[in-house]
Design a protein around this motif. Structure first.
Motif, PDB file in Angstrom:
ATOM      1  N   ALA A 357       9.485  -4.260   3.721  1.00 24.15           N
ATOM      2  CA  ALA A 357       8.747  -5.013   2.802  1.00 24.15           C
ATOM      3  C   ALA A 357       7.831  -4.994   3.993  1.00 24.15           C
ATOM      4  O   ALA A 357       7.360  -5.423   5.436  1.00 24.15           O
ATOM      5  N   VAL A 358       5.972  -4.351   3.554  1.00 23.02           N
ATOM      6  CA  VAL A 358       5.141  -4.554   4.804  1.00 23.02           C
ATOM      7  C   VAL A 358       4.654  -6.270   3.997  1.00 23.02           C
ATOM      8  O   VAL A 358       3.726  -5.806   3.024  1.00 23.02           O
ATOM      9  N   ASN A 359       4.603  -6.907   5.126  1.00 24.15           N
ATOM     10  CA  ASN A 359       3.992  -8.309   4.407  1.00 24.15           C
ATOM     11  C   ASN A 359       2.828  -8.879   4.951  1.00 24.15           C
ATOM     12  O   ASN A 359       2.034  -9.837   4.016  1.00 24.15           O
ATOM     13  N   THR A 360       2.089  -8.392   6.242  1.00 23.43           N
ATOM     14  CA  THR A 360       1.043  -8.554   6.540  1.00 23.43           C
ATOM     15  C   THR A 360      -0.271  -7.732   7.525  1.00 23.43           C
ATOM     16  O   THR A 360       0.626  -6.502   7.566  1.00 23.43           O
ATOM     17  N   THR A 361      -1.216  -8.125   6.706  1.00 20.25           N
ATOM     18  CA  THR A 361      -2.487  -6.567   7.217  1.00 20.25           C
ATOM     19  C   THR A 361      -1.698  -6.370   8.924  1.00 20.25           C
ATOM     20  O   THR A 361      -1.664  -5.107   9.095  1.00 20.25           O
ATOM     21  N   THR A 362      -1.414  -7.537   9.779  1.00 23.39           N
ATOM     22  CA  THR A 362      -0.864  -6.805  11.005  1.00 23.39           C
ATOM     23  C   THR A 362      -0.463  -5.874  11.066  1.00 23.39           C
ATOM     24  O   THR A 362       0.172  -5.013  12.174  1.00 23.39           O
ATOM     25  N   GLU A 363       1.233  -6.556  10.574  1.00 26.55           N
ATOM     26  CA  GLU A 363       2.550  -5.535  10.464  1.00 26.55           C
ATOM     27  C   GLU A 363       1.935  -4.497   9.646  1.00 26.55           C
ATOM     28  O   GLU A 363       2.604  -3.091  10.577  1.00 26.55           O
ATOM     29  N   ALA A 397      -4.241 -12.925  10.815  1.00 32.90           N
ATOM     30  CA  ALA A 397      -3.265 -11.740  10.811  1.00 32.90           C
ATOM     31  C   ALA A 397      -3.732 -11.314   9.032  1.00 32.90           C
ATOM     32  O   ALA A 397      -2.896 -10.253   8.806  1.00 32.90           O
ATOM     33  N   GLY A 398      -4.505 -12.217   8.827  1.00 33.48           N
ATOM     34  CA  GLY A 398      -4.714 -11.503   7.694  1.00 33.48           C
ATOM     35  C   GLY A 398      -3.289 -11.421   6.429  1.00 33.48           C
ATOM     36  O   GLY A 398      -2.796 -10.236   6.317  1.00 33.48           O
TER      37      GLY A 398
END
Length: 448
Positions: A357-363, A397-398
């Motif tokens: 999963a891609v959990n944050t905008t930063t990621e 981090a959004g």
């Protein structure tokens, strides 16, 4: 494992594709799309789907009735609805509005009695105003993780240069050479295949002259090629492959919804995410549903719905998931997924998908190699200005709109046996329904 016919439905997480729309164009190299508009047919399809879902999950006499769901008026604490508000203009959000009209139709029960004894029924015959969270793609990547993703664009280019793609070009050259008279100047190429099919499909539905002149087999042939093109564009063999990015950003909110529904102390019972066709392809691939059911390896029709039912087995124990899918005007069918021919433990779903999963905008910015768009520029500046080892704040981090951080997902593994104490916060709603469009029509299907 087999499915328990006596299991109780605790709730459901639904992914719904928008209804019929006008034609549009999306760049085959980046999938940036032009705006379009929903049609009365699209509104009618979504209202019809909403009515079907109401009968299936809200009717106390239905075998799939959600155990604690309020079958009368809309109850905000039990429902969460999110809609992609990205490049297709308001089509997806408008579809979600129409869906709610079928789920919670006008009723005179929506009334109030004033101090002077006057009874006032809500406007439009008791229209129920259902909040829908508008997920703006410029600042929330959760429902549209594939646009402005540089590494995904690179993967698309690589696909177009494969031997497999070139062989397909040679195999289809004769057919594509016959299409220009029906495309109004659009390039009749395999690279542009989705736009080719979409133009033909939209006009076949809405343009009587076009429908009469189009050779009988051409639309089916174009659809078959579009299926092949889009499935190979939006899927990777590896769960964390970049071509699964459309699904990887949706996974966190799905896990959040499923886990909240399984938590006896959380009132959430019904969650809907209205999206485009792309996440369906990635998620069907990531869950192994396509490997078990080849019919899922292609575009889903307008007003399609994937229902992940959270069920409590009659024998007790951990909640399980059942995969039901309705392709456009077809009926709901149960499909095998995650290597099982029956219901799948909730923990298996989380264990399998959470790591990718891609959990944050930063990621997402890191995965997509983007330091400029969709909030990545501000994050890059904040990172450059930060002191060594200084962490970016959660706000900076959004976090995704309804996303679940990977840490929370991993924590869920250990506490599934104690679901009565598991809690999660609710995402904020950004926009409430203000309009009513209640036209009825047929359930014609399409893809885009």
């Amino acid at each position: 494992m087999s499915s328990d016919s006596n299991s109780t439905v605790l709730g459901v997480v639904l992914l719904v594709r928008h209804g019929d729309r006008q034609g549009f164009y999306q760049d085959p190299n980046t999938y940036a799309a032009s705006a379009t508009s929903i049609t009365p047919l699209g509104n009618a399809q979504e209202v019809q789907l909403g009515g079907l879902l109401r009968e299936l999950y809200f009717d106390g006499s239905s075998p799939s009735h959600i155990q604690n769901m309020n079958t009368g008026l809309f109850n905000d604490s039990q429902v969460l609805i999110r809609a992609d508000a990205g490049d297709e203009g308001g089509v997806i959000y408008d579809s979600a509005i129409s869906l709610t009209q079928g789920l919670w139709p006008n009723t005179t029960a929506w009334n109030t009695t004033l101090a002077n004894g006057t009874n006032v029924v809500g406007p439009l015959g008791g229209y129920q105003y259902v909040p829908v969270e508008s997920v703006e793609s410029t600042n929330d990547v959760s429902l549209e993780g594939f646009t402005s993703c540089n590494t995904f664009n690179t993967a698309i280019s690589a696909f177009y240069n494969t031997t497999e793609f070139q062989q397909k070009v040679n195999e289809t050259k004769a057919f594509l050479n016959e299409l220009p008279p029906y495309l109004d100047g659009r390039p009749a190429t395999l690279v542009n295949m989705y736009n080719v099919f979409d133009y033909m499909n939209v006009n076949n539905i809405h343009n009587a002259n076009f429908s009469k002149t189009l050779p009988p087999t051409f639309l089916a042939q174009a659809r078959d090629l579009a299926n092949w093109h889009e499935y190979n564009t939006f899927t990777s063999e590896q769960l964390n492959g970049i071509s699964n990015i459309a699904g990887r950003t949706v996974v966190p909110s799905m896990i959040t919804g499923l886990t909240r529904i399984a938590n006896a102390s959380d009132p959430l019972s019904f969650m809907v995410e209205e999206i485009s066709y792309k996440p369906f392809l990635s998620l069907f691939n990531m869950t192994g549903a396509t490997a078990a059911n080849s019919s899922l390896a292609g575009l889903v029709d307008y007003a399609s719905a994937w229902a992940l039912e959270v069920r409590q087995p009659s024998s007790g124990g951990e909640p399980v998931l059942r995969f039901n899918f309705k392709n456009g005007s077809d009926i709901f069918r149960t499909y095998a997924f995650l290597g099982s021919t029956g219901d799948v433990p909730l923990s298996t779903f989380i264990n399998t998908l959470a790591p990718s999963a891609v959990n944050t905008t930063t990621e997402w910015c890191g995965v997509c190699g983007n330091n400029q768009d969709r909030g990545c520029g501000a994050l890059a500046q904040a990172s450059a200005a930060a002191k060594p080892h200084q962490r970016i704040s959660p706000v900076g981090a959004g976090f995704l709109g309804a996303g679940l951080t990977l840490a929370v997902a991993l924590m869920a593994f250990g506490v599934l046996a104690f679901l009565g104490v598991l809690t999660f916060g609710r995402p904020q709603r950004r926009r409430a329904v203000k309009n009513s469009k209640t036209e009825k029509g047929s359930g014609d299907a399409d893809s885009a």
